[in-house]
Design a protein around this motif. Structure first.
Motif, PDB file in Angstrom:
ATOM      1  N   PRO A 229     -18.253   2.216 -28.096  1.00 34.41           N
ATOM      2  CA  PRO A 229     -18.014   0.598 -27.920  1.00 34.41           C
ATOM      3  C   PRO A 229     -18.720   0.030 -26.780  1.00 34.41           C
ATOM      4  O   PRO A 229     -19.125  -1.017 -26.842  1.00 34.41           O
ATOM      5  N   LEU A 230     -19.129   0.717 -25.790  1.00 36.29           N
ATOM      6  CA  LEU A 230     -19.556   0.101 -24.398  1.00 36.29           C
ATOM      7  C   LEU A 230     -21.008  -0.012 -24.898  1.00 36.29           C
ATOM      8  O   LEU A 230     -21.695  -0.988 -24.702  1.00 36.29           O
TER       9      LEU A 230
ATOM     10  N   THR B  63     -12.797  -6.205 -38.397  1.00 37.90           N
ATOM     11  CA  THR B  63     -12.236  -4.818 -38.365  1.00 37.90           C
ATOM     12  C   THR B  63     -13.428  -3.963 -38.906  1.00 37.90           C
ATOM     13  O   THR B  63     -13.509  -2.892 -38.108  1.00 37.90           O
ATOM     14  N   LEU B  64     -14.356  -4.391 -39.674  1.00 43.00           N
ATOM     15  CA  LEU B  64     -15.606  -3.372 -39.723  1.00 43.00           C
ATOM     16  C   LEU B  64     -16.432  -3.313 -38.607  1.00 43.00           C
ATOM     17  O   LEU B  64     -17.011  -2.172 -38.300  1.00 43.00           O
ATOM     18  N   SER B  65     -16.773  -4.268 -37.844  1.00 42.51           N
ATOM     19  CA  SER B  65     -17.265  -4.502 -36.654  1.00 42.51           C
ATOM     20  C   SER B  65     -16.869  -3.389 -35.623  1.00 42.51           C
ATOM     21  O   SER B  65     -17.498  -2.764 -34.874  1.00 42.51           O
ATOM     22  N   LEU B  66     -15.367  -3.434 -35.428  1.00 45.17           N
ATOM     23  CA  LEU B  66     -14.782  -2.484 -34.530  1.00 45.17           C
ATOM     24  C   LEU B  66     -15.013  -0.945 -35.002  1.00 45.17           C
ATOM     25  O   LEU B  66     -15.222  -0.132 -34.156  1.00 45.17           O
ATOM     26  N   LEU B  67     -15.325  -0.733 -36.112  1.00 46.41           N
ATOM     27  CA  LEU B  67     -15.303   0.699 -36.582  1.00 46.41           C
ATOM     28  C   LEU B  67     -17.018   1.229 -36.819  1.00 46.41           C
ATOM     29  O   LEU B  67     -16.997   2.341 -36.516  1.00 46.41           O
ATOM     30  N   ILE B  68     -17.749   0.187 -36.679  1.00 43.38           N
ATOM     31  CA  ILE B  68     -19.043   0.568 -36.819  1.00 43.38           C
ATOM     32  C   ILE B  68     -19.455   1.568 -35.941  1.00 43.38           C
ATOM     33  O   ILE B  68     -20.333   2.456 -36.131  1.00 43.38           O
TER      34      ILE B  68
ATOM     35  N   VAL C 151     -28.447   0.612 -34.608  1.00 44.68           N
ATOM     36  CA  VAL C 151     -27.417  -0.059 -35.584  1.00 44.68           C
ATOM     37  C   VAL C 151     -27.149  -1.489 -35.035  1.00 44.68           C
ATOM     38  O   VAL C 151     -27.235  -2.483 -35.561  1.00 44.68           O
ATOM     39  N   ALA C 152     -26.742  -1.175 -33.687  1.00 42.28           N
ATOM     40  CA  ALA C 152     -26.167  -2.565 -33.139  1.00 42.28           C
ATOM     41  C   ALA C 152     -27.052  -3.561 -32.755  1.00 42.28           C
ATOM     42  O   ALA C 152     -27.270  -4.597 -32.876  1.00 42.28           O
ATOM     43  N   LEU C 153     -28.589  -2.827 -32.567  1.00 43.40           N
ATOM     44  CA  LEU C 153     -29.579  -3.899 -32.249  1.00 43.40           C
ATOM     45  C   LEU C 153     -30.098  -4.272 -33.503  1.00 43.40           C
ATOM     46  O   LEU C 153     -30.279  -5.775 -33.582  1.00 43.40           O
ATOM     47  N   HIS C 154     -29.770  -3.847 -34.735  1.00 44.25           N
ATOM     48  CA  HIS C 154     -30.068  -4.476 -35.983  1.00 44.25           C
ATOM     49  C   HIS C 154     -29.073  -5.669 -36.482  1.00 44.25           C
ATOM     50  O   HIS C 154     -29.516  -6.655 -36.804  1.00 44.25           O
ATOM     51  N   LEU C 155     -27.854  -5.401 -36.190  1.00 46.90           N
ATOM     52  CA  LEU C 155     -26.847  -6.225 -36.325  1.00 46.90           C
ATOM     53  C   LEU C 155     -27.023  -7.302 -35.590  1.00 46.90           C
ATOM     54  O   LEU C 155     -26.571  -8.333 -35.892  1.00 46.90           O
TER      55      LEU C 155
ATOM     56  N   TRP D 130     -15.478  -8.030 -28.576  1.00 50.05           N
ATOM     57  CA  TRP D 130     -16.020  -7.043 -27.910  1.00 50.05           C
ATOM     58  C   TRP D 130     -16.152  -7.185 -26.461  1.00 50.05           C
ATOM     59  O   TRP D 130     -16.177  -6.208 -25.737  1.00 50.05           O
ATOM     60  N   LYS D 131     -16.118  -8.325 -25.915  1.00 45.33           N
ATOM     61  CA  LYS D 131     -16.066  -8.611 -24.498  1.00 45.33           C
ATOM     62  C   LYS D 131     -14.766  -7.969 -24.067  1.00 45.33           C
ATOM     63  O   LYS D 131     -14.725  -7.559 -23.022  1.00 45.33           O
ATOM     64  N   MET D 132     -13.652  -8.407 -24.642  1.00 41.73           N
ATOM     65  CA  MET D 132     -12.350  -7.534 -24.411  1.00 41.73           C
ATOM     66  C   MET D 132     -12.494  -6.229 -24.443  1.00 41.73           C
ATOM     67  O   MET D 132     -11.685  -5.587 -23.263  1.00 41.73           O
ATOM     68  N   ALA D 133     -12.762  -5.600 -25.386  1.00 43.02           N
ATOM     69  CA  ALA D 133     -12.668  -4.081 -25.438  1.00 43.02           C
ATOM     70  C   ALA D 133     -13.772  -3.672 -24.256  1.00 43.02           C
ATOM     71  O   ALA D 133     -13.226  -2.361 -23.621  1.00 43.02           O
ATOM     72  N   ALA D 134     -14.811  -4.135 -23.980  1.00 42.35           N
ATOM     73  CA  ALA D 134     -15.663  -3.549 -22.993  1.00 42.35           C
ATOM     74  C   ALA D 134     -15.106  -3.700 -21.630  1.00 42.35           C
ATOM     75  O   ALA D 134     -14.963  -2.656 -21.068  1.00 42.35           O
ATOM     76  N   PHE D 135     -14.470  -4.754 -21.521  1.00 39.70           N
ATOM     77  CA  PHE D 135     -13.604  -5.095 -20.256  1.00 39.70           C
ATOM     78  C   PHE D 135     -12.699  -4.112 -19.784  1.00 39.70           C
ATOM     79  O   PHE D 135     -12.334  -3.487 -18.754  1.00 39.70           O
ATOM     80  N   LEU D 136     -11.569  -3.931 -20.850  1.00 45.86           N
ATOM     81  CA  LEU D 136     -10.614  -3.041 -20.737  1.00 45.86           C
ATOM     82  C   LEU D 136     -11.100  -1.534 -20.566  1.00 45.86           C
ATOM     83  O   LEU D 136     -10.532  -0.861 -19.900  1.00 45.86           O
TER      84      LEU D 136
END
Length: 535
Positions: A65-66, A218-223, A245-249, A268-274
């Motif tokens: 995720p980071l 939800t899909l974004s969190l799983l990718i 994958v993330a660069l393409h998305l 994603w900002k929240m997930a990275a922060f936590l």
């Protein structure tokens, strides 16, 4: 992931680390350093549980995720335009630093096997350029330098983790030879890119076919976890797969709807922060246990080792960056003609922007407790302590001084006037195209609108066209604001007044909560549009 009195302990860890990081932001302190200090102090408080981090869970659950978050916000075109310097830093420098730290640690620490020393080298080799780029934007570094640092941070982790696994295989007794290790390194790198290329198109296709923002996110969190697991399943680099994958998305994010983009950025900002906050807090909480496990190496001796390796780590980046900047232009004249050599201040700043961070610590946690024959991993606690020392040392020495270095060198910052002019020209062309399409649509009977609504559409277009040009104009002599800034401030005041009325009507039972949420949602979108103009 962290074991401490079950779910309650994990909840306390996440909440506490987030609170400390939030305080650090409010008082303009280094959040990683404050988290480490508070975590270390908390570890001595009676009743605080002993937190542990399973080494087998760190890489697959912390890193994807980071890396995904950082890659989504990076520029594919910018990376492609700076492929040579990015590759020299993210591959060449990481391998060079791994070898230098490994050899020095092997010579410095009595009895430390070379393979285990190279494991340490791979752990601390990749700089965490996310911290550097946040400082770079704040002090106004040139955009190209920021792009290079961002690109380095994306791909150097893949190089370091692949090198780490090759060295780890030798350290735990898998009997790997160096030629085989190099082959495994190349296969993992090529395979990771290949898996990313295979996955990126169908994953993006699926994102664009889902019409519900909650399902899309939800899909974004799983990718990132899917990409990482798929690559690791075939012994390829999961990190590279996640980044590709993330660069393409991120490059094709305009093809999903606005609601998905707004939610995705916030999630994603929240997930990275936590995640980052929790990992740095865990460092402090575990330092006490690591110090206890130093064994024959005393604390003072371990600090001495860490200080030596910190100096070597910082020096190694200078030794690599300056030749990597100028030698290719000397050896291949066409490079120099196409891309003239920068002043010496540019490689100096890039060399100094070598802070290590959360990725190094996450990889350090993943060092196994035992080798294949069941014996303890050689000097594991010492390696953890040295990794912590290098990370904290670079954050203190380089992180605190980088803004001062940039100011002292007086590097030319972004040309805001030129950037605003380009933005205004782009917006003018887009508004003209939108106006032409609106004219064609209104000419059809099925699109007929009352005159006031038609005029509102045209005013919206004109507002967007003029907003950027106004930033180039004179400032208000009384307030010092541009006309655009005054417009945004007044818009926020109007929205706040409407919001107060809606809440008052709900409290007076003249509208219900469902209607209040509907009305506030409209105001939120308008306020988001106003705030977006400030970015």
């Amino acid at each position: 992931m962290a074991g401490a009195s079950g779910g309650a302990g994990l909840l306390v860890l996440v909440a506490g680390s987030a609170a400390v990081a939030g305080v650090a932001r409010r008082v303009a302190m280094s959040a990683p350093l404050l988290l480490v200090v508070i975590g270390l102090a908390a570890s001595y408080v009676p009743g605080v549980p002993a937190y542990t981090l399973d080494p087998h869970l760190v890489l697959p659950f912390v890193l994807p995720p980071l890396l995904h978050t950082a890659a989504l916000e990076s520029s594919y075109l910018g990376l492609r335009a700076n492929l040579r310097p990015v590759a020299l830093l993210s591959v060449g420098h990481v391998l060079f630093a791994t070898a230098v730290i490994g050899v020095v640690a092997h010579a410095l620490v009595p009895g430390l096997p070379l393979a285990a020393a190279l494991v340490l080298g791979a752990v601390v080799a990749p700089p965490d350029a996310v911290a550097a780029t946040s400082i770079a934007r704040r002090v106004g570094l040139p955009p190209r330098m920021v792009t290079i640092l961002e690109g380095e941070s994306l791909f150097n982790d893949a190089t370091a983790i692949t090198a780490y696994r090759v060295a780890l295989a030798a350290a735990v007794g898998e009997g790997i030879s160096w030629p085989r290790g190099i082959g495994d390194f190349l296969l993992a790198a090529i395979g990771g890119v290949g898996v990313g290329l295979v996955l990126m198109v169908p994953l993006h296709w699926l994102r664009t076919r889902l019409t519900e923002p909650l399902l899309q996110n939800t899909l974004s969190l799983l990718i990132p976890f899917v990409a990482y697991a798929a690559a690791e399943r075939v012994d390829a680099s999961g990190v590279l797969a996640v980044v590709v994958v993330a660069l393409h998305l991120g490059h094709r994010s305009y093809e999903v709807d606005f609601a998905t983009r707004l939610q995705e950025a916030a999630v994603w900002k929240m997930a990275a922060f936590l995640l980052e906050s929790a990992v740095f807090a865990l460092i402090g909480l575990q330092l006490r246990l690591v110090v206890r496990g130093l064994g024959p190496h005393g604390v003072r001796q371990a600090i001495g080792y860490a200080a030596v390796l910190l100096v070597v780590l910082i020096a190694a980046r200078f030794v690599w960056v300056f030749p990597a900047t100028y030698l290719p232009r000397r050896l291949i004249p066409s490079i120099g003609r196409r891309d003239p050599a920068p002043p010496w201040s540019t490689p100096l700043v890039i060399s100094w922007a070598g802070m290590r961070g959360v990725v190094s610590l996450a990889v350090a946690f993943s060092i196994p407790l035992t080798t294949h024959d069941g014996s303890p991993f050689p000097s594991r606690d010492l390696l953890l302590f040295l990794a912590f020392g290098c990370v904290i040392g670079t954050l203190v020495v380089q992180g605190f001084t980088l803004p001062a270095v940039v100011r002292a060198l007086r590097l030319p910052g972004p040309d805001t006037q030129r950037i605003t002019l380009i933005e205004a020209q782009a917006q003018s062309e887009a508004s003209t195209a939108a106006e032409d399409r609106l004219g064609r649509l209104l000419a059809r009977p099925e699109n007929a609108l009352p005159a006031p609504l038609e005029e509102r559409l045209r005013r919206v277009l004109e507002r967007r066209r003029n907003a950027v040009w106004e930033r180039l104009g004179q400032v208000n002599e009384v307030t010092g604001e541009s006309a655009d800034a005054t417009y945004r401030r007044l818009s926020r005041e109007m929205i706040a007044a409407e919001r107060d009325v809606f809440v008052g009507l709900r409290d007076a039972r003249r509208i219900d909560d469902e209607m209040l949420r509907t009305l506030l949602r409209r105001l939120d979108l308008e306020e988001a549009a106003v705030e977006r103009l400030e970015d």
